[in-house]
Design an enzyme around this catalytic site. Structure first.
Site, PDB file in Angstrom:
ATOM      1  N   LYS A 219       0.884  -1.044  -0.021  1.00  0.00           N
ATOM      2  CA  LYS A 219       0.025   0.041   0.042  1.00  0.00           C
ATOM      3  C   LYS A 219       0.786   1.360   0.032  1.00  0.00           C
ATOM      4  CE  LYS A 219      -4.321  -2.002   1.733  1.00  0.00           C
ATOM      5  NZ  LYS A 219      -5.259  -1.921   2.894  1.00  0.00           N
ATOM      6  N   ARG A 254      -2.700  -9.864   5.628  1.00  0.00           N
ATOM      7  CA  ARG A 254      -3.133 -10.176   4.369  1.00  0.00           C
ATOM      8  C   ARG A 254      -2.257  -9.670   3.249  1.00  0.00           C
ATOM      9  NH1 ARG A 254      -6.198  -6.974   0.825  1.00  0.00           N
ATOM     10  NH2 ARG A 254      -7.858  -8.232  -0.498  1.00  0.00           N
TER      11      ARG A 254
END
Length: 287
Positions: A219, A254
Site C-alpha cells: 500500500k 493479508r
C-alpha cells in the site's frame, strides 16, 4: 498460561490462532493497484490460489472489485460474474479456507451459499442486510474501519471506539462474537502519519479478545516510507510494517507475497514467543 484466540468461521470450522495466519490476496480484477489483470482470467486465478496455498497461505481472499483510491465501483452483478467461477471451483476443495472481499450483501450471500467461510467487508458490516446474512449463515466476519479520520484524531482510540460500537451492532443483529475479526483499515480514510501510527501502536486498536487482521501489503504507506518503488517491489517494506503489527497483537496478515510473508511471520512469532517466556519467568521470580 496465555491461551490463543479462537475464530469461528463458516462450515462449522474453527481457527486456533496460535501463530500468525497468512491470508493470500487473489484479485480477480482488471484494475487493482498492484496486480490488476494478473488473475482476471478464472483459470489463472484458480491456479494462483493453489500456488499460494502451497507457499503457505492459510486463507485465500477472493476479490472482484478494486478498492484502490479513485477506483470506479462496479455493480454487484458484475462483481459476482467476475468471482463466481473462481469461488465455486475453490469451494469444491474442502481443505481450503476461503474468504470473499465484498461490501455487497447480495454477493456475500451467493458466496456463502457456494461455501465460502469468511466475508471480508471493507465497509465494516455497515449494511444491516450484510449483518443479517452473516448471522443467519454463521460465517466469519472481518469488520474493517473505513471512516475518514480528522487530522488531529487519536488514531488508535478512534479506531478502537469504532470497533466497540460496530461489534455491539453486529452482536445485536445476531452475529456471535466468536465469528468476528477486526481490521483497522490501513489506507482507508487515513493519512500517511495515521497509517504509520497504527503499526506503531497496534495494541491500541485491539479490542477485547477479538482476532486482529493487518492488511498493508504494497500500500501507499509502504511506498511513501521507502522512496515510492513500484507497488510490486514493496515486499520488504510490507514485511517490516506487518512485523510491527504482529509484535503489537495482529493475528492475521493479508498479503500478496506469500513465501516472504510466511518467513517474516515465523520470525515475528518466534520473537513474540520469547517475550512471553521472559514475561512468565519474571512473574515466577516475583512470586
Amino acid at each position: 498460561m496465555i491461551y490463543p484466540k479462537t475464530w469461528k468461521i463458516g462450515g462449522g470450522r474453527k481457527i486456533i490462532l496460535d501463530r500468525t495466519y497468512i491470508m493470500g490476496i487473489l484479485n480477480v480484477t482488471p484494475d487493482s493497484f498492484s496486480d490488476g489483470g494478473n488473475y482476471s482470467d478464472a483459470d489463472r486465478a484458480i491456479v494462483r490460489a493453489y500456488e499460494m496455498t502451497e507457499q503457505g497461505a492459510d486463507i485465500i481472499d477472493v476479490g472482484g472489485q478494486s478498492t484502490r483510491p479513485g477506483h470506479t465501483p462496479i455493480t454487484a452483478e458484475e462483481e459476482w460474474t467476475r468471482i463466481e467461477p473462481v469461488v465455486k471451483a475453490l469451494c469444491g476443495n474442502k481443505k481450503l479456507i476461503l474468504s470473499v472481499d465484498t461490501y455487497y450483501p447480495e454477493v456475500a450471500l451467493k458466496a456463502i451459499e457456494a461455501g465460502v467461510h469468511i466475508i471480508n467487508d471493507v465497509t465494516g458490516f455497515r449494511d444491516p442486510l450484510m449483518r443479517k446474512y452473516a448471522a443467519a449463515h454463521k460465517v466469519g466476519c472481518i469488520i474493517m474501519h473505513d471512516i475518514q479520520l480528522e487530522e488531529n484524531a487519536d488514531v488508535c482510540e478512534e479506531i478502537a471506539s469504532f470497533f466497540r460500537g460496530r461489534t455491539e451492532e453486529c452482536i445485536a443483529d445476531g452475529i456471535e462474537a466468536e465469528y468476528i475479526c477486526l481490521d483497522p483499515g490501513v489506507g482507508f480514510g487515513k493519512s500517511y502519519e495515521q497509517n504509520l501510527a497504527i503499526a506503531g501502536n497496534f495494541s491500541g486498536v485491539c479490542v477485547l479478545n477479538y482476532p486482529m487482521l493487518a492488511a498493508a501489503s504494497r500500500k501507499r504507506v509502504i511506498g511513501m516510507s521507502c522512496g515510492n518503488p513500484p507497488a510490486d517491489q514493496r515486499m520488504p517494506g510490507t514485511i517490516a510494517y506487518h512485523t510491527a503489527c504482529i509484535l503489537g497483537g495482529a493475528d492475521i496478515i493479508r498479503v500478496h507475497d506469500i513465501p516472504e510473508a510466511v518467513q517474516g511471520a515465523m520470525v515475528a512469532d518466534a520473537v513474540c514467543a520469547r517475550a512471553v517466556r521472559r514475561l512468565s519467568d519474571k512473574k515466577i521470580l516475583i512470586k
